[in-house]
Design a protein around this motif. Structure first.
Motif, PDB file in Angstrom:
ATOM      1  N   ASP A 101      59.011  59.185  37.174  1.00 53.84           N
ATOM      2  CA  ASP A 101      59.174  58.124  38.175  1.00 53.84           C
ATOM      3  C   ASP A 101      57.933  57.236  38.255  1.00 53.84           C
ATOM      4  O   ASP A 101      57.975  56.182  38.886  1.00 53.84           O
ATOM      5  N   GLN A 102      56.846  57.625  37.594  1.00 49.90           N
ATOM      6  CA  GLN A 102      55.642  56.791  37.542  1.00 49.90           C
ATOM      7  C   GLN A 102      55.757  55.697  36.481  1.00 49.90           C
ATOM      8  O   GLN A 102      54.941  54.785  36.433  1.00 49.90           O
ATOM      9  N   ALA A 103      56.756  55.799  35.616  1.00 47.68           N
ATOM     10  CA  ALA A 103      56.950  54.811  34.548  1.00 47.68           C
ATOM     11  C   ALA A 103      57.502  53.520  35.141  1.00 47.68           C
ATOM     12  O   ALA A 103      58.406  53.543  35.970  1.00 47.68           O
ATOM     13  N   ASN A 104      56.945  52.413  34.710  1.00 55.65           N
ATOM     14  CA  ASN A 104      57.364  51.098  35.218  1.00 55.65           C
ATOM     15  C   ASN A 104      58.536  50.552  34.409  1.00 55.65           C
ATOM     16  O   ASN A 104      58.423  49.520  33.751  1.00 55.65           O
ATOM     17  N   LEU A 105      59.658  51.248  34.470  1.00 53.99           N
ATOM     18  CA  LEU A 105      60.831  50.831  33.711  1.00 53.99           C
ATOM     19  C   LEU A 105      61.952  50.298  34.608  1.00 53.99           C
ATOM     20  O   LEU A 105      63.064  50.066  34.128  1.00 53.99           O
ATOM     21  N   ASP A 106      61.655  50.100  35.873  1.00 48.60           N
ATOM     22  CA  ASP A 106      62.677  49.658  36.812  1.00 48.60           C
ATOM     23  C   ASP A 106      63.404  48.425  36.293  1.00 48.60           C
ATOM     24  O   ASP A 106      62.781  47.483  35.812  1.00 48.60           O
ATOM     25  N   ASP A 107      64.723  48.459  36.399  1.00 41.61           N
ATOM     26  CA  ASP A 107      65.555  47.349  35.951  1.00 41.61           C
ATOM     27  C   ASP A 107      66.777  47.292  36.864  1.00 41.61           C
ATOM     28  O   ASP A 107      67.817  47.873  36.562  1.00 41.61           O
ATOM     29  N   GLY A 108      66.628  46.615  37.996  1.00 38.86           N
ATOM     30  CA  GLY A 108      67.722  46.553  38.960  1.00 38.86           C
ATOM     31  C   GLY A 108      67.827  47.851  39.738  1.00 38.86           C
ATOM     32  O   GLY A 108      66.825  48.502  40.030  1.00 38.86           O
ATOM     33  N   ALA A 109      69.043  48.243  40.047  1.00 40.97           N
ATOM     34  CA  ALA A 109      69.271  49.443  40.853  1.00 40.97           C
ATOM     35  C   ALA A 109      69.494  50.692  40.006  1.00 40.97           C
ATOM     36  O   ALA A 109      69.558  51.794  40.537  1.00 40.97           O
ATOM     37  N   MET A 110      69.613  50.511  38.667  1.00 39.67           N
ATOM     38  CA  MET A 110      69.881  51.666  37.803  1.00 39.67           C
ATOM     39  C   MET A 110      69.308  51.407  36.414  1.00 39.67           C
ATOM     40  O   MET A 110      69.461  50.317  35.873  1.00 39.67           O
ATOM     41  N   TRP A 111      68.611  52.420  35.849  1.00 42.16           N
ATOM     42  CA  TRP A 111      68.048  52.302  34.506  1.00 42.16           C
ATOM     43  C   TRP A 111      67.905  53.696  33.917  1.00 42.16           C
ATOM     44  O   TRP A 111      67.812  54.689  34.642  1.00 42.16           O
ATOM     45  N   PRO A 112      67.867  53.802  32.587  1.00 42.84           N
ATOM     46  CA  PRO A 112      67.711  55.115  31.963  1.00 42.84           C
ATOM     47  C   PRO A 112      66.286  55.635  32.125  1.00 42.84           C
ATOM     48  O   PRO A 112      65.333  54.863  32.099  1.00 42.84           O
ATOM     49  N   SER A 113      66.167  56.935  32.283  1.00 43.03           N
ATOM     50  CA  SER A 113      64.845  57.544  32.370  1.00 43.03           C
ATOM     51  C   SER A 113      64.627  58.568  31.261  1.00 43.03           C
ATOM     52  O   SER A 113      63.567  59.175  31.169  1.00 43.03           O
ATOM     53  N   ALA A 114      65.645  58.766  30.413  1.00 46.38           N
ATOM     54  CA  ALA A 114      65.513  59.671  29.270  1.00 46.38           C
ATOM     55  C   ALA A 114      66.437  59.194  28.156  1.00 46.38           C
ATOM     56  O   ALA A 114      67.488  58.598  28.422  1.00 46.38           O
ATOM     57  N   PHE A 115      66.012  59.465  26.924  1.00 50.09           N
ATOM     58  CA  PHE A 115      66.765  59.032  25.761  1.00 50.09           C
ATOM     59  C   PHE A 115      66.939  60.210  24.808  1.00 50.09           C
ATOM     60  O   PHE A 115      65.971  60.903  24.485  1.00 50.09           O
ATOM     61  N   ALA A 116      68.162  60.430  24.353  1.00 48.43           N
ATOM     62  CA  ALA A 116      68.439  61.457  23.357  1.00 48.43           C
ATOM     63  C   ALA A 116      67.929  60.976  22.007  1.00 48.43           C
ATOM     64  O   ALA A 116      68.061  59.799  21.672  1.00 48.43           O
ATOM     65  N   LEU A 117      67.334  61.889  21.247  1.00 49.45           N
ATOM     66  CA  LEU A 117      66.801  61.559  19.922  1.00 49.45           C
ATOM     67  C   LEU A 117      67.348  62.539  18.889  1.00 49.45           C
ATOM     68  O   LEU A 117      67.267  63.749  19.083  1.00 49.45           O
ATOM     69  N   THR A 118      67.887  62.002  17.812  1.00 43.47           N
ATOM     70  CA  THR A 118      68.282  62.856  16.694  1.00 43.47           C
ATOM     71  C   THR A 118      67.529  62.464  15.430  1.00 43.47           C
ATOM     72  O   THR A 118      67.161  63.318  14.639  1.00 43.47           O
ATOM     73  N   LYS A 133      54.950  50.936  26.367  1.00 46.47           N
ATOM     74  CA  LYS A 133      54.076  49.879  26.890  1.00 46.47           C
ATOM     75  C   LYS A 133      54.517  49.432  28.281  1.00 46.47           C
ATOM     76  O   LYS A 133      53.694  49.282  29.192  1.00 46.47           O
ATOM     77  N   ARG A 134      55.813  49.229  28.454  1.00 42.64           N
ATOM     78  CA  ARG A 134      56.335  48.840  29.774  1.00 42.64           C
ATOM     79  C   ARG A 134      56.127  49.948  30.791  1.00 42.64           C
ATOM     80  O   ARG A 134      55.729  49.701  31.939  1.00 42.64           O
ATOM     81  N   ALA A 135      56.388  51.181  30.370  1.00 40.04           N
ATOM     82  CA  ALA A 135      56.254  52.323  31.281  1.00 40.04           C
ATOM     83  C   ALA A 135      54.832  52.486  31.777  1.00 40.04           C
ATOM     84  O   ALA A 135      54.596  52.779  32.955  1.00 40.04           O
ATOM     85  N   ALA A 136      53.878  52.259  30.894  1.00 41.78           N
ATOM     86  CA  ALA A 136      52.470  52.415  31.257  1.00 41.78           C
ATOM     87  C   ALA A 136      51.969  51.239  32.089  1.00 41.78           C
ATOM     88  O   ALA A 136      50.919  51.324  32.728  1.00 41.78           O
TER      89      ALA A 136
END
Length: 137
Positions: A101-118, A133-136
């Motif tokens: 929640d410290q990451a600065n990724l806010d985008d409106g009222a809803m945004w992803p906070s995790a991404f699946a990686l394969t 970069k945005r998160a920091a």
């Protein structure tokens, strides 16, 4: 009564408790700990973990590597920004790049906070770099 937590969750909580009891390390020692943890991962997770570590540290060099619940993580001023969770950590089907929640990724009222990686393509790596970069901020 059966435990509410899985064996993997209990192990992660024990790792976190140990991390909190250890004296704070300098960036070099913390980086060594993170790289050692990545080296312990299964080959698929290790390859992703190595790339995530390289992307994060190149994108925002001032982030401090650390272990968080036994996972490679990156913080600013002691506050967690992002972390890499291997698939093997909780017997998941994919690894995860997560943001706190410290990451600065806010985008409106809803945004992803995790991404699946394969796997990671060049485009994925560029997107991760941008997100970090945005998160920091």
């Amino acid at each position: 009564m059966a435990s509410v937590f899985t064996a993997e969750e209990r192990a992660a909580m024990k790792e976190h408790a140990q991390e909190l009891r250890k004296p704070r390390k300098g960036k070099t020692d913390a980086t060594r700990d993170v790289l050692a943890r990545i080296a312990e991962m299964l080959p698929e997770d290790r390859a992703l973990g190595e790339r995530i570590h390289a992307i994060v540290t190149a994108s925002v060099p001032e982030l401090e590597p650390k272990l968080w619940y036994g996972m490679p993580a990156y913080a600013r001023n002691g506050k967690l920004i992002c972390f890499f969770q291997s698939a093997q950590k909780f017997n998941a089907r994919y690894a995860t790049l997560g943001f706190s929640d410290q990451a600065n990724l806010d985008d409106g009222a809803m945004w992803p906070s995790a991404f699946a990686l394969t796997t990671l393509t060049a485009a994925d790596e560029a997107r991760i770099s941008d997100l970090v970069k945005r998160a920091a901020g």
